[in-house]
Design a protein around this motif. Structure first.
Motif, PDB file in Angstrom:
ATOM      1  N   SER A   2       6.223  21.869  25.302  1.00 41.84           N
ATOM      2  CA  SER A   2       6.627  19.692  25.607  1.00 41.84           C
ATOM      3  C   SER A   2       7.932  19.657  24.563  1.00 41.84           C
ATOM      4  O   SER A   2       8.296  20.714  24.125  1.00 41.84           O
ATOM      5  N   VAL A   3       8.493  18.500  24.909  1.00 44.82           N
ATOM      6  CA  VAL A   3       9.907  18.507  24.201  1.00 44.82           C
ATOM      7  C   VAL A   3       9.936  16.998  23.247  1.00 44.82           C
ATOM      8  O   VAL A   3       9.043  16.086  23.345  1.00 44.82           O
ATOM      9  N   LEU A   4       9.934  17.038  22.075  1.00 45.93           N
ATOM     10  CA  LEU A   4      10.195  15.998  20.933  1.00 45.93           C
ATOM     11  C   LEU A   4      10.765  14.999  21.596  1.00 45.93           C
ATOM     12  O   LEU A   4      11.963  15.217  22.278  1.00 45.93           O
ATOM     13  N   ILE A   5      10.109  13.805  21.944  1.00 43.28           N
ATOM     14  CA  ILE A   5      11.613  12.277  22.461  1.00 43.28           C
ATOM     15  C   ILE A   5      11.671  12.177  21.028  1.00 43.28           C
ATOM     16  O   ILE A   5       9.977  11.452  20.175  1.00 43.28           O
ATOM     17  N   GLU A   6      13.140  11.449  20.487  1.00 41.67           N
ATOM     18  CA  GLU A   6      13.322  10.385  19.080  1.00 41.67           C
ATOM     19  C   GLU A   6      14.253   9.937  19.231  1.00 41.67           C
ATOM     20  O   GLU A   6      15.285  10.288  20.223  1.00 41.67           O
ATOM     21  N   GLY A   7      14.468   8.802  19.183  1.00 40.21           N
ATOM     22  CA  GLY A   7      15.459   7.692  19.416  1.00 40.21           C
ATOM     23  C   GLY A   7      15.765   7.762  21.174  1.00 40.21           C
ATOM     24  O   GLY A   7      15.028   7.161  21.352  1.00 40.21           O
ATOM     25  N   ILE A   8      16.646   7.998  21.566  1.00 40.33           N
ATOM     26  CA  ILE A   8      16.826   7.693  22.777  1.00 40.33           C
ATOM     27  C   ILE A   8      17.374   9.587  23.979  1.00 40.33           C
ATOM     28  O   ILE A   8      18.306   9.697  22.840  1.00 40.33           O
ATOM     29  N   SER A   9      16.340   9.632  23.783  1.00 39.02           N
ATOM     30  CA  SER A   9      16.306  11.761  24.584  1.00 39.02           C
ATOM     31  C   SER A   9      16.542  11.233  26.083  1.00 39.02           C
ATOM     32  O   SER A   9      16.383  10.583  26.897  1.00 39.02           O
ATOM     33  N   CYS A 123      13.172  18.289  10.415  1.00 39.10           N
ATOM     34  CA  CYS A 123      10.865  18.338   9.845  1.00 39.10           C
ATOM     35  C   CYS A 123      10.902  16.416  10.506  1.00 39.10           C
ATOM     36  O   CYS A 123      11.366  15.757   9.830  1.00 39.10           O
ATOM     37  N   TYR A 124       9.535  16.753  10.133  1.00 38.47           N
ATOM     38  CA  TYR A 124       8.548  15.564  10.515  1.00 38.47           C
ATOM     39  C   TYR A 124       8.633  15.001   9.930  1.00 38.47           C
ATOM     40  O   TYR A 124       9.199  13.090   9.705  1.00 38.47           O
ATOM     41  N   GLU A 125       8.428  15.733   8.448  1.00 38.89           N
ATOM     42  CA  GLU A 125       9.182  14.014   6.966  1.00 38.89           C
ATOM     43  C   GLU A 125       9.967  13.592   6.526  1.00 38.89           C
ATOM     44  O   GLU A 125      10.097  12.647   6.502  1.00 38.89           O
ATOM     45  N   GLU A 126      11.539  14.033   7.671  1.00 37.01           N
ATOM     46  CA  GLU A 126      12.337  13.401   7.447  1.00 37.01           C
ATOM     47  C   GLU A 126      13.094  13.239   8.983  1.00 37.01           C
ATOM     48  O   GLU A 126      14.098  12.782   8.787  1.00 37.01           O
ATOM     49  N   SER A 127      12.291  12.753   9.849  1.00 36.38           N
ATOM     50  CA  SER A 127      12.375  12.604  11.196  1.00 36.38           C
ATOM     51  C   SER A 127      12.592  10.749  11.378  1.00 36.38           C
ATOM     52  O   SER A 127      11.726  10.107  10.627  1.00 36.38           O
TER      53      SER A 127
END
Length: 180
Positions: A2-9, A123-127
């Motif tokens: 799977s791929v990360l979905i952040e902001g508008i992907s 990095c999840y902690e800074e995402s």
């Protein structure tokens, strides 16, 4: 996978890039205008912070032969997925899952999500996934431009609190038309 979905992907199948994008996945990775590219070997994902940049990138992909939506407004080769709302139109080939205690992700329909692919140095902690504060469009008018555009970001300041924030803008603040 799977791929990360952040902001508008912007999500595209790798096989589509190999068939239609000049140079395939390798060339696509080099042309991505920011450091948000990731692939799980089946899908690629690139993230943006504002819709106008998404539209500009989608138009670039269309100029290279990829199809965005069909006559029924279903995603064909290119899917746009909002971090909070999921796919912004119907997408038969993509599954999205929202998490409340971790990053959101998407995977190819008919497969298992498996391991999450994320951008290099992510990095999840800074995402955005960890501490994303969503500002709806109607709340954005409380912020005003502070220092213009610098280092790929529009800079803003809250007039009452003085709090500063930045919004990544890989194409710059003046992007409106069709790319060359």
């Amino acid at each position: 996978m799977s791929v990360l979905i952040e902001g508008i992907s912007v999500v595209v199948r790798n096989e589509t890039l190999e068939e239609k994008y000049p140079g395939g996945v390798d060339a696509y990775r080099l042309h991505v205008p920011n450091r948000t590219f990731c692939t799980d070997g089946v899908l690629t994902r690139v993230g943006f912070m504002v819709p106008i940049d998404v539209g500009f990138w989608v138009r670039i992909l269309q100029k290279r032969g990829l199809l965005w939506v069909d006559s029924e407004k279903r995603f064909r080769d290119i899917a746009v997925v909002d971090q909070l709302a999921g796919p912004t139109s119907t997408c038969d080939w993509l599954v999205y899952e929202r998490q409340f205690d971790g990053p959101n992700y998407a995977w190819l329909s008919g497969t298992e999500p498996g391991e999450l692919a994320v951008p290099r140095d992510w990095c999840y902690e800074e995402s955005l996934s960890k501490d994303f504060i969503y500002t709806p469009k109607e709340g954005a008018d409380r912020w005003r431009a502070a220092e213009g555009h610098r280092d790929g970001c529009d800079l803003f300041i809250h007039p009452r609190t003085g709090q500063k924030t930045a919004c990544a803008r890989p194409f710059g603040p003046d992007v409106v038309g069709m790319p060359d």
